[in-house]
Motif scaffolding. Structure first.
Motif, PDB file in Angstrom:
ATOM      1  N   GLU A  67     -11.499  56.012 -44.124  1.00  9.01           N
ATOM      2  CA  GLU A  67     -10.965  55.074 -43.120  1.00  9.01           C
ATOM      3  C   GLU A  67      -9.576  54.556 -43.569  1.00  9.01           C
ATOM      4  O   GLU A  67      -8.642  54.466 -42.760  1.00  9.01           O
ATOM      5  CB  GLU A  67     -11.962  53.908 -42.982  1.00  9.01           C
ATOM      6  CG  GLU A  67     -11.579  52.817 -42.010  1.00  9.01           C
ATOM      7  CD  GLU A  67     -11.774  53.215 -40.549  1.00  9.01           C
ATOM      8  OE1 GLU A  67     -12.628  54.092 -40.267  1.00  9.01           O
ATOM      9  OE2 GLU A  67     -11.047  52.658 -39.696  1.00  9.01           O
ATOM     10  N   VAL A  68      -9.468  54.225 -44.854  1.00 10.81           N
ATOM     11  CA  VAL A  68      -8.197  53.691 -45.381  1.00 10.81           C
ATOM     12  C   VAL A  68      -7.104  54.758 -45.286  1.00 10.81           C
ATOM     13  O   VAL A  68      -5.969  54.473 -44.886  1.00 10.81           O
ATOM     14  CB  VAL A  68      -8.385  53.167 -46.827  1.00 10.81           C
ATOM     15  CG1 VAL A  68      -7.052  52.865 -47.492  1.00 10.81           C
ATOM     16  CG2 VAL A  68      -9.262  51.916 -46.818  1.00 10.81           C
ATOM     17  N   VAL A  69      -7.431  55.997 -45.625  1.00 13.52           N
ATOM     18  CA  VAL A  69      -6.444  57.085 -45.531  1.00 13.52           C
ATOM     19  C   VAL A  69      -6.049  57.290 -44.065  1.00 13.52           C
ATOM     20  O   VAL A  69      -4.864  57.424 -43.727  1.00 13.52           O
ATOM     21  CB  VAL A  69      -6.992  58.404 -46.132  1.00 13.52           C
ATOM     22  CG1 VAL A  69      -6.036  59.564 -45.855  1.00 13.52           C
ATOM     23  CG2 VAL A  69      -7.216  58.254 -47.631  1.00 13.52           C
ATOM     24  N   LYS A  70      -7.047  57.285 -43.199  1.00 13.63           N
ATOM     25  CA  LYS A  70      -6.777  57.446 -41.750  1.00 13.63           C
ATOM     26  C   LYS A  70      -5.771  56.401 -41.275  1.00 13.63           C
ATOM     27  O   LYS A  70      -4.782  56.724 -40.600  1.00 13.63           O
ATOM     28  CB  LYS A  70      -8.091  57.311 -40.956  1.00 13.63           C
ATOM     29  CG  LYS A  70      -7.944  57.495 -39.482  1.00 13.63           C
ATOM     30  CD  LYS A  70      -8.977  56.707 -38.690  1.00 13.63           C
ATOM     31  CE  LYS A  70      -8.347  55.427 -38.194  1.00 13.63           C
ATOM     32  NZ  LYS A  70      -9.182  54.606 -37.341  1.00 13.63           N
ATOM     33  N   ASN A  71      -6.013  55.153 -41.642  1.00 10.11           N
ATOM     34  CA  ASN A  71      -5.108  54.083 -41.197  1.00 10.11           C
ATOM     35  C   ASN A  71      -3.723  54.215 -41.825  1.00 10.11           C
ATOM     36  O   ASN A  71      -2.716  53.967 -41.174  1.00 10.11           O
ATOM     37  CB  ASN A  71      -5.692  52.703 -41.544  1.00 10.11           C
ATOM     38  CG  ASN A  71      -6.937  52.421 -40.723  1.00 10.11           C
ATOM     39  OD1 ASN A  71      -7.132  52.998 -39.647  1.00 10.11           O
ATOM     40  ND2 ASN A  71      -7.810  51.567 -41.231  1.00 10.11           N
ATOM     41  N   PHE A  72      -3.704  54.642 -43.088  1.00  8.90           N
ATOM     42  CA  PHE A  72      -2.429  54.734 -43.812  1.00  8.90           C
ATOM     43  C   PHE A  72      -1.490  55.743 -43.150  1.00  8.90           C
ATOM     44  O   PHE A  72      -0.290  55.506 -43.035  1.00  8.90           O
ATOM     45  CB  PHE A  72      -2.714  55.121 -45.267  1.00  8.90           C
ATOM     46  CG  PHE A  72      -1.519  55.077 -46.175  1.00  8.90           C
ATOM     47  CD1 PHE A  72      -0.728  53.935 -46.258  1.00  8.90           C
ATOM     48  CD2 PHE A  72      -1.188  56.157 -46.982  1.00  8.90           C
ATOM     49  CE1 PHE A  72       0.370  53.883 -47.109  1.00  8.90           C
ATOM     50  CE2 PHE A  72      -0.094  56.116 -47.836  1.00  8.90           C
ATOM     51  CZ  PHE A  72       0.691  54.982 -47.897  1.00  8.90           C
ATOM     52  N   ILE A  73      -2.050  56.874 -42.715  1.00  9.75           N
ATOM     53  CA  ILE A  73      -1.174  57.898 -42.108  1.00  9.75           C
ATOM     54  C   ILE A  73      -1.218  57.830 -40.575  1.00  9.75           C
ATOM     55  O   ILE A  73      -0.625  58.672 -39.907  1.00  9.75           O
ATOM     56  CB  ILE A  73      -1.510  59.331 -42.597  1.00  9.75           C
ATOM     57  CG1 ILE A  73      -2.926  59.745 -42.195  1.00  9.75           C
ATOM     58  CG2 ILE A  73      -1.307  59.448 -44.102  1.00  9.75           C
ATOM     59  CD1 ILE A  73      -3.187  61.235 -42.411  1.00  9.75           C
ATOM     60  N   GLU A  74      -1.939  56.860 -40.051  1.00  4.96           N
ATOM     61  CA  GLU A  74      -2.042  56.636 -38.604  1.00  4.96           C
ATOM     62  C   GLU A  74      -2.643  57.822 -37.859  1.00  4.96           C
ATOM     63  O   GLU A  74      -2.167  58.216 -36.776  1.00  4.96           O
ATOM     64  CB  GLU A  74      -0.675  56.249 -38.020  1.00  4.96           C
ATOM     65  CG  GLU A  74      -0.135  54.963 -38.650  1.00  4.96           C
ATOM     66  CD  GLU A  74       1.059  54.379 -37.906  1.00  4.96           C
ATOM     67  OE1 GLU A  74       1.977  55.153 -37.589  1.00  4.96           O
ATOM     68  OE2 GLU A  74       1.043  53.160 -37.647  1.00  4.96           O
ATOM     69  N   ALA A  75      -3.696  58.397 -38.438  1.00  4.68           N
ATOM     70  CA  ALA A  75      -4.455  59.441 -37.723  1.00  4.68           C
ATOM     71  C   ALA A  75      -5.322  58.769 -36.664  1.00  4.68           C
ATOM     72  O   ALA A  75      -5.541  57.551 -36.710  1.00  4.68           O
ATOM     73  CB  ALA A  75      -5.302  60.222 -38.714  1.00  4.68           C
ATOM     74  N   ASP A  76      -5.830  59.563 -35.727  1.00  3.61           N
ATOM     75  CA  ASP A  76      -6.656  58.982 -34.651  1.00  3.61           C
ATOM     76  C   ASP A  76      -8.087  58.721 -35.112  1.00  3.61           C
ATOM     77  O   ASP A  76      -8.692  57.724 -34.730  1.00  3.61           O
ATOM     78  CB  ASP A  76      -6.703  59.936 -33.446  1.00  3.61           C
ATOM     79  CG  ASP A  76      -5.380  59.932 -32.702  1.00  3.61           C
ATOM     80  OD1 ASP A  76      -4.673  58.905 -32.753  1.00  3.61           O
ATOM     81  OD2 ASP A  76      -5.046  60.967 -32.091  1.00  3.61           O
ATOM     82  N   GLU A  77      -8.628  59.664 -35.896  1.00  3.70           N
ATOM     83  CA  GLU A  77     -10.056  59.567 -36.240  1.00  3.70           C
ATOM     84  C   GLU A  77     -10.290  59.915 -37.703  1.00  3.70           C
ATOM     85  O   GLU A  77      -9.550  60.723 -38.265  1.00  3.70           O
ATOM     86  CB  GLU A  77     -10.867  60.581 -35.415  1.00  3.70           C
ATOM     87  CG  GLU A  77     -10.804  60.343 -33.942  1.00  3.70           C
ATOM     88  CD  GLU A  77     -11.627  61.373 -33.185  1.00  3.70           C
ATOM     89  OE1 GLU A  77     -12.596  61.920 -33.761  1.00  3.70           O
ATOM     90  OE2 GLU A  77     -11.290  61.619 -32.021  1.00  3.70           O
ATOM     91  N   THR A  78     -11.364  59.381 -38.266  1.00  2.00           N
ATOM     92  CA  THR A  78     -11.667  59.718 -39.669  1.00  2.00           C
ATOM     93  C   THR A  78     -12.024  61.203 -39.812  1.00  2.00           C
ATOM     94  O   THR A  78     -11.838  61.781 -40.889  1.00  2.00           O
ATOM     95  CB  THR A  78     -12.842  58.870 -40.214  1.00  2.00           C
ATOM     96  OG1 THR A  78     -13.891  58.901 -39.264  1.00  2.00           O
ATOM     97  CG2 THR A  78     -12.422  57.456 -40.495  1.00  2.00           C
ATOM     98  N   SER A  79     -12.518  61.826 -38.736  1.00  2.00           N
ATOM     99  CA  SER A  79     -12.882  63.250 -38.844  1.00  2.00           C
ATOM    100  C   SER A  79     -11.641  64.134 -39.005  1.00  2.00           C
ATOM    101  O   SER A  79     -11.762  65.333 -39.243  1.00  2.00           O
ATOM    102  CB  SER A  79     -13.687  63.686 -37.629  1.00  2.00           C
ATOM    103  OG  SER A  79     -12.923  63.482 -36.466  1.00  2.00           O
ATOM    104  N   GLU A  80     -10.460  63.546 -38.870  1.00  2.00           N
ATOM    105  CA  GLU A  80      -9.225  64.323 -39.086  1.00  2.00           C
ATOM    106  C   GLU A  80      -8.788  64.320 -40.553  1.00  2.00           C
ATOM    107  O   GLU A  80      -7.780  64.917 -40.906  1.00  2.00           O
ATOM    108  CB  GLU A  80      -8.096  63.752 -38.215  1.00  2.00           C
ATOM    109  CG  GLU A  80      -8.387  63.910 -36.720  1.00  2.00           C
ATOM    110  CD  GLU A  80      -7.289  63.320 -35.846  1.00  2.00           C
ATOM    111  OE1 GLU A  80      -7.001  63.923 -34.802  1.00  2.00           O
ATOM    112  OE2 GLU A  80      -6.743  62.246 -36.193  1.00  2.00           O
ATOM    113  N   ILE A  81      -9.544  63.589 -41.387  1.00  2.00           N
ATOM    114  CA  ILE A  81      -9.194  63.475 -42.816  1.00  2.00           C
ATOM    115  C   ILE A  81     -10.207  64.265 -43.638  1.00  2.00           C
ATOM    116  O   ILE A  81     -11.396  63.932 -43.663  1.00  2.00           O
ATOM    117  CB  ILE A  81      -9.241  61.992 -43.275  1.00  2.00           C
ATOM    118  CG1 ILE A  81      -8.397  61.092 -42.358  1.00  2.00           C
ATOM    119  CG2 ILE A  81      -8.845  61.863 -44.746  1.00  2.00           C
ATOM    120  CD1 ILE A  81      -6.924  61.404 -42.313  1.00  2.00           C
TER     121      ILE A  81
END
Ligand SMILES: Cc1ncc(COP(=O)(O)O)c(C=O)c1O
Length: 398
Positions: A67-81
């Motif tokens: 979740e933190v990585v997702k927010n850091f790079i501004e991805a849409d969903e955690t499944s993209e990480i």
């Protein structure tokens, strides 16, 4: 100027150390070291597997990190990480789990000549395997991609892969311009953010890559944790690269169905401590403030760039459009000799080809010195570098 040296315990153990090798691997703040220690002392369990307290806690911590990585790079969903070991593994996962599936002999892959070896070799191997063409976007002496080179991106281009910041010469590429050209022909846009994440604004919302990779160890996290970001519809078409535990739905004697994203691409027991380290490293960056980091590192880099340019026995490569690293040579002295003498004056730099042999061959300086900067450096560190370079001059010229 901000210097966060006291956040980094390594300097308590190496009081005189001037660490100018963050582009290779960053030093670790106490906050990150403590988080990893705390995990092993109080929370350690196998994620995604058990029903007991520690396993559940490990799963929660691992997924919090996503979740933190997702927010850091501004991805849409955690499944993209997708968590990997490092940028290299992420790039191999892209090559063997995705590009290999689609690459046809009449297609081409376009790379920047400034790419790191890890962003060349997997695709070079696939081109050899399929007969597809591997093309390079060549650069000028500063490392900037020459505009006319962009015409190499054509209707047969399956993928364009570039670094945002080159680890070999430091140039910051015009990602938007190159990706616009790639998008115009529906090519996949892959961004290597290994040298830009944590040093620049790396948002997938603004840079718009289809795929992006980076390593945790270059942004204050431990070694052994990396990230692959992919747009969901693209990751959905990936085949698993590694298979085994944790990435399955059902396994029959003769067949297997796979788990959903992102687990499908994360086989085996995962590196929970690494993810906690990465999560804490991002929290540390957020606490210091990315804008503060960018302005401090840029100020330091420009101070060093100007100081190096003043020295007539030094050849500096590239211009001021750069990340927090500078490559240079002491004229007529091998970079390894320079690095050894600098080391005797407590200054740690990198010397060699920086895993960019095609670039170095193209630019006709096969080996260089590289000084790279982070928030624990100060102008005194740069002054010590300059002092030590004068000592090199004394040894070799006088
Ligand atoms: C631009 C770039 N890409 C990729 C990598 C590979 O990183 P790692 O060795 O952590 O996989 C590096 C490492 O120096 C790099 O600088």
């Amino acid at each position: 100027m901000l210097s966060r040296k006291s956040d980094f315990p390594i300097f308590d153990h190496h009081k005189k150390l001037v660490y100018l090798d963050s582009a290779a691997t960053s030093q670790k703040p106490k906050m990150v070291i403590d988080a990893i220690k705390n995990y092993y002392e109080t929370q350690n369990g196998s994620p995604h597997r058990g029903a007991h307290l520690l396993s559940i806690e490990s799963t929660r911590l691992y997924e919090d990190g996503r979740e933190v990585v997702k927010n850091f790079i501004e991805a849409d969903e955690t499944s993209e990480i997708v968590f990997t070991r490092n940028a290299t593994e992420s790039l191999n996962l892209i090559a063997y789990g995705y590009i290999r599936k689609f690459l046809k002999p009449d297609q081409n892959i376009v790379l920047s000549i400034t790419n790191h070896h890890s962003n060349i070799i997997p695709f070079q191997r696939l081109c050899h395997e399929t007969g597809a063409e591997l093309r390079y976007l060549y650069c000028d002496d500063n490392g900037s991609i020459i505009e006319s080179e962009l015409s190499k991106i054509d209707q047969n281009t399956l993928m364009v892969s570039i670094p945002m910041i080159s680890n070999g010469i430091g140039i910051k590429h015009d990602v938007k311009k190159i990706f616009d050209q790639a998008k115009a022909v529906n090519a996949i846009c892959l961004l290597d953010a290994a040298q830009s994440i944590g040093h620049d604004d790396v948002s997938v919302k603004t840079l718009k890559p289809d795929l992006m990779v980076f390593s945790g160890h270059k942004i204050f996290a431990p070694q052994g944790i990396g990230v692959l970001y992919g747009k969901k519809e693209i990751l959905e078409t990936f085949d698993p690269f590694l298979s085994g535990g944790d990435m399955i739905e059902y396994v029959e004697e003769q067949s297997t169905t796979y788990a959903d994203l992102p687990e499908r691409l994360e086989a085996g027991t995962q590196n929970v401590a690494g993810v906690i380290g990465l999560k804490t490293a991002i929290e540390y960056i957020n606490e210091v403030g990315l804008e503060n980091i960018i302005s401090q590192e840029q100020e330091m880099t420009m101070y060093a760039f100007d100081a190096l340019e003043q020295l007539d026995f030094i050849e500096v490569y590239g211009n001021r459009n750069r990340g927090a690293l500078i490559t240079f040579n002491v004229k007529d002295v091998h970079p390894h000799d320079v690095a050894s003498i600098l080391d005797s004056h407590h200054v740690a730099i990198r010397a060699g080809h920086h895993c960019c042999q095609p670039l170095m061959k193209y630019l006709k300086h096969p080996s260089t010195c590289r000084a790279s900067f982070s928030i624990f450096n100060s102008k005194e560190d740069v002054d010590q570098l300059i002092y030590a370079l004068h000592q090199v001059k004394e040894v070799f010229y006088e």
